[in-house]
Design a protein around this motif. Structure first.
Motif, PDB file in Angstrom:
ATOM      1  N   GLY A 180     -41.432 162.328  89.048  1.00  0.00           N
ATOM      2  CA  GLY A 180     -42.484 162.304  90.047  1.00  0.00           C
ATOM      3  C   GLY A 180     -41.986 163.019  91.281  1.00  0.00           C
ATOM      4  N   ILE A 181     -42.765 163.947  91.790  1.00  0.00           N
ATOM      5  CA  ILE A 181     -42.356 164.789  92.912  1.00  0.00           C
ATOM      6  C   ILE A 181     -43.089 164.366  94.185  1.00  0.00           C
ATOM      7  CG2 ILE A 181     -42.412 167.172  93.785  1.00  0.00           C
ATOM      8  CD1 ILE A 181     -40.367 166.693  91.561  1.00  0.00           C
ATOM      9  N   GLY A 182     -42.404 164.495  95.316  1.00  0.00           N
ATOM     10  CA  GLY A 182     -43.016 164.217  96.616  1.00  0.00           C
ATOM     11  C   GLY A 182     -43.254 162.742  96.818  1.00  0.00           C
ATOM     12  N   ASP A 183     -44.434 162.396  97.309  1.00  0.00           N
ATOM     13  CA  ASP A 183     -44.763 161.001  97.605  1.00  0.00           C
ATOM     14  C   ASP A 183     -45.145 160.208  96.363  1.00  0.00           C
ATOM     15  OD1 ASP A 183     -44.284 161.446 100.285  1.00  0.00           O
ATOM     16  OD2 ASP A 183     -46.360 162.045 100.671  1.00  0.00           O
ATOM     17  N   GLN A 184     -45.149 160.850  95.222  1.00  0.00           N
ATOM     18  CA  GLN A 184     -45.558 160.210  93.971  1.00  0.00           C
ATOM     19  C   GLN A 184     -44.444 159.273  93.495  1.00  0.00           C
ATOM     20  OE1 GLN A 184     -46.052 162.984  90.826  1.00  0.00           O
ATOM     21  NE2 GLN A 184     -47.141 161.576  89.511  1.00  0.00           N
ATOM     22  N   SER A 185     -44.536 157.999  93.860  1.00  0.00           N
ATOM     23  CA  SER A 185     -43.467 157.067  93.515  1.00  0.00           C
ATOM     24  C   SER A 185     -43.825 156.151  92.354  1.00  0.00           C
ATOM     25  CB  SER A 185     -43.095 156.225  94.741  1.00  0.00           C
ATOM     26  OG  SER A 185     -44.226 155.496  95.177  1.00  0.00           O
ATOM     27  N   ASP A 186     -44.944 156.409  91.701  1.00  0.00           N
ATOM     28  CA  ASP A 186     -45.384 155.581  90.580  1.00  0.00           C
ATOM     29  C   ASP A 186     -44.946 156.236  89.264  1.00  0.00           C
ATOM     30  OD1 ASP A 186     -46.646 153.993  88.731  1.00  0.00           O
ATOM     31  OD2 ASP A 186     -48.678 154.613  89.282  1.00  0.00           O
ATOM     32  N   PRO A 187     -44.013 155.618  88.543  1.00  0.00           N
ATOM     33  CA  PRO A 187     -43.570 156.204  87.266  1.00  0.00           C
ATOM     34  C   PRO A 187     -44.709 156.459  86.279  1.00  0.00           C
ATOM     35  CG  PRO A 187     -42.101 154.441  87.911  1.00  0.00           C
ATOM     36  CD  PRO A 187     -43.267 154.419  88.872  1.00  0.00           C
ATOM     37  N   ALA A 188     -45.759 155.631  86.324  1.00  0.00           N
ATOM     38  CA  ALA A 188     -46.879 155.817  85.398  1.00  0.00           C
ATOM     39  C   ALA A 188     -47.647 157.104  85.698  1.00  0.00           C
ATOM     40  CB  ALA A 188     -47.817 154.611  85.464  1.00  0.00           C
ATOM     41  N   ALA A 189     -47.588 157.580  86.944  1.00  0.00           N
ATOM     42  CA  ALA A 189     -48.305 158.799  87.319  1.00  0.00           C
ATOM     43  C   ALA A 189     -47.415 160.036  87.256  1.00  0.00           C
ATOM     44  CB  ALA A 189     -48.872 158.648  88.726  1.00  0.00           C
TER      45      ALA A 189
ATOM     46  N   HIS B 281     -38.754 155.915  79.851  1.00  0.00           N
ATOM     47  CA  HIS B 281     -39.632 154.816  79.431  1.00  0.00           C
ATOM     48  C   HIS B 281     -38.929 154.061  78.294  1.00  0.00           C
ATOM     49  CE1 HIS B 281     -42.804 155.944  82.171  1.00  0.00           C
ATOM     50  NE2 HIS B 281     -42.839 157.170  81.690  1.00  0.00           N
ATOM     51  N   ALA B 282     -39.466 154.084  77.113  1.00  0.00           N
ATOM     52  CA  ALA B 282     -38.972 153.251  76.012  1.00  0.00           C
ATOM     53  C   ALA B 282     -37.712 153.774  75.329  1.00  0.00           C
ATOM     54  CB  ALA B 282     -40.080 153.081  74.969  1.00  0.00           C
ATOM     55  N   ASP B 283     -37.337 155.038  75.556  1.00  0.00           N
ATOM     56  CA  ASP B 283     -36.187 155.603  74.854  1.00  0.00           C
ATOM     57  C   ASP B 283     -35.158 156.157  75.825  1.00  0.00           C
ATOM     58  OD1 ASP B 283     -37.278 155.260  72.195  1.00  0.00           O
ATOM     59  OD2 ASP B 283     -38.631 156.928  72.640  1.00  0.00           O
ATOM     60  N   GLU B 284     -33.919 156.203  75.358  1.00  0.00           N
ATOM     61  CA  GLU B 284     -32.852 156.864  76.096  1.00  0.00           C
ATOM     62  C   GLU B 284     -33.158 158.360  76.181  1.00  0.00           C
ATOM     63  OE1 GLU B 284     -28.356 156.361  75.228  1.00  0.00           O
ATOM     64  OE2 GLU B 284     -28.971 158.107  74.045  1.00  0.00           O
ATOM     65  N   ALA B 285     -32.674 159.010  77.225  1.00  0.00           N
ATOM     66  CA  ALA B 285     -32.817 160.463  77.357  1.00  0.00           C
ATOM     67  C   ALA B 285     -31.460 161.063  77.697  1.00  0.00           C
ATOM     68  CB  ALA B 285     -33.821 160.810  78.456  1.00  0.00           C
ATOM     69  N   VAL B 286     -31.212 162.246  77.148  1.00  0.00           N
ATOM     70  CA  VAL B 286     -30.026 163.015  77.500  1.00  0.00           C
ATOM     71  C   VAL B 286     -30.520 164.282  78.180  1.00  0.00           C
ATOM     72  CG1 VAL B 286     -27.976 164.227  76.669  1.00  0.00           C
ATOM     73  CG2 VAL B 286     -28.666 162.062  75.604  1.00  0.00           C
ATOM     74  N   LEU B 287     -30.011 164.528  79.393  1.00  0.00           N
ATOM     75  CA  LEU B 287     -30.421 165.671  80.203  1.00  0.00           C
ATOM     76  C   LEU B 287     -29.219 166.558  80.469  1.00  0.00           C
ATOM     77  CD1 LEU B 287     -32.306 163.628  82.955  1.00  0.00           C
ATOM     78  CD2 LEU B 287     -33.242 164.513  80.811  1.00  0.00           C
ATOM     79  N   GLN B 288     -29.451 167.848  80.488  1.00  0.00           N
ATOM     80  CA  GLN B 288     -28.409 168.773  80.938  1.00  0.00           C
ATOM     81  C   GLN B 288     -28.836 169.315  82.286  1.00  0.00           C
ATOM     82  OE1 GLN B 288     -26.045 171.032  78.243  1.00  0.00           O
ATOM     83  NE2 GLN B 288     -26.477 172.908  79.356  1.00  0.00           N
ATOM     84  N   LEU B 289     -27.942 169.211  83.271  1.00  0.00           N
ATOM     85  CA  LEU B 289     -28.199 169.700  84.622  1.00  0.00           C
ATOM     86  C   LEU B 289     -27.201 170.792  84.926  1.00  0.00           C
ATOM     87  CD1 LEU B 289     -29.081 166.610  84.533  1.00  0.00           C
ATOM     88  CD2 LEU B 289     -28.828 166.669  86.984  1.00  0.00           C
ATOM     89  N   HIS B 290     -27.685 171.836  85.572  1.00  0.00           N
ATOM     90  CA  HIS B 290     -26.743 172.853  86.044  1.00  0.00           C
ATOM     91  C   HIS B 290     -27.252 173.433  87.351  1.00  0.00           C
ATOM     92  CE1 HIS B 290     -29.532 175.473  83.795  1.00  0.00           C
ATOM     93  NE2 HIS B 290     -29.126 176.431  84.587  1.00  0.00           N
TER      94      HIS B 290
END
Length: 158
Positions: A98-107, A130-139
């Motif tokens: 969620g970007i900016g003022d959007q603090s609701d995970p559902a949105a 949400h319901a599952d683990e996630a693996v992210l790559q950041l660079h």
């Protein structure tokens, strides 16, 4: 035999060697990361159960870095910013942002394996799973860090 042909050959060889690319002592070495061999450790600044592995770089330096984050199911990273542009690719699972003022995970927008998001430095966001683990790559280019808007969201304060 005249010395001219020998001189011409020597000059040709010398000029060729001056024009050839020279390997710098500062050239980076090959970095190969096999998923099965990554060394994971706790990422307390991200949240409970989050894990990190650094593939390339020093996160505290003004240099390129590549990391992977493993976020457990049902995790939330509170409203925060990063000091540098963050390039995120979802390796597995689903990840919401969620970007900016959007603090609701559902949105928030959900990104799936293979999706990429490029987040400019200083952009406010929430993130999580949400319901599952996630693996992210950041660079990106460091130094990397995370600044929480609300101190109560910072896992270091718990």
């Amino acid at each position: 035999m005249s010395p001219l042909p020998h001189l011409a050959i020597a000059l040709a060889v010398l000029s060729g060697s001056l024009l050839a690319p020279v390997a710098s002592a500062e050239e980076p070495a090959l970095i190969a990361a096999k998923a099965s061999e990554l060394q994971w450790s706790a990422a307390p600044s991200v949240g409970p159960g989050a894990m990190i592995t650094v593939i390339e770089g020093d996160l505290k330096s003004a240099a390129p870095f590549t990391i992977r984050l493993k976020l457990p199911a049902n995790s939330t990273i509170g409203m925060h910013t990063h000091p540098t542009t963050e390039r995120v690719t979802v390796i597995s699972g689903n990840f919401y942002l969620g970007i900016g003022d959007q603090s609701d995970p559902a949105a928030a927008t959900t990104y799936e394996a293979g999706d990429t998001v490029i987040i400019p430095a200083g952009m406010s966001m929430i993130a999580g799973t949400h319901a599952d683990e996630a693996v992210l790559q950041l660079h990106g280019t460091g130094p990397w860090g995370i600044d929480y808007h609300d101190p109560a969201d910072d896992p270091a304060n718990h």
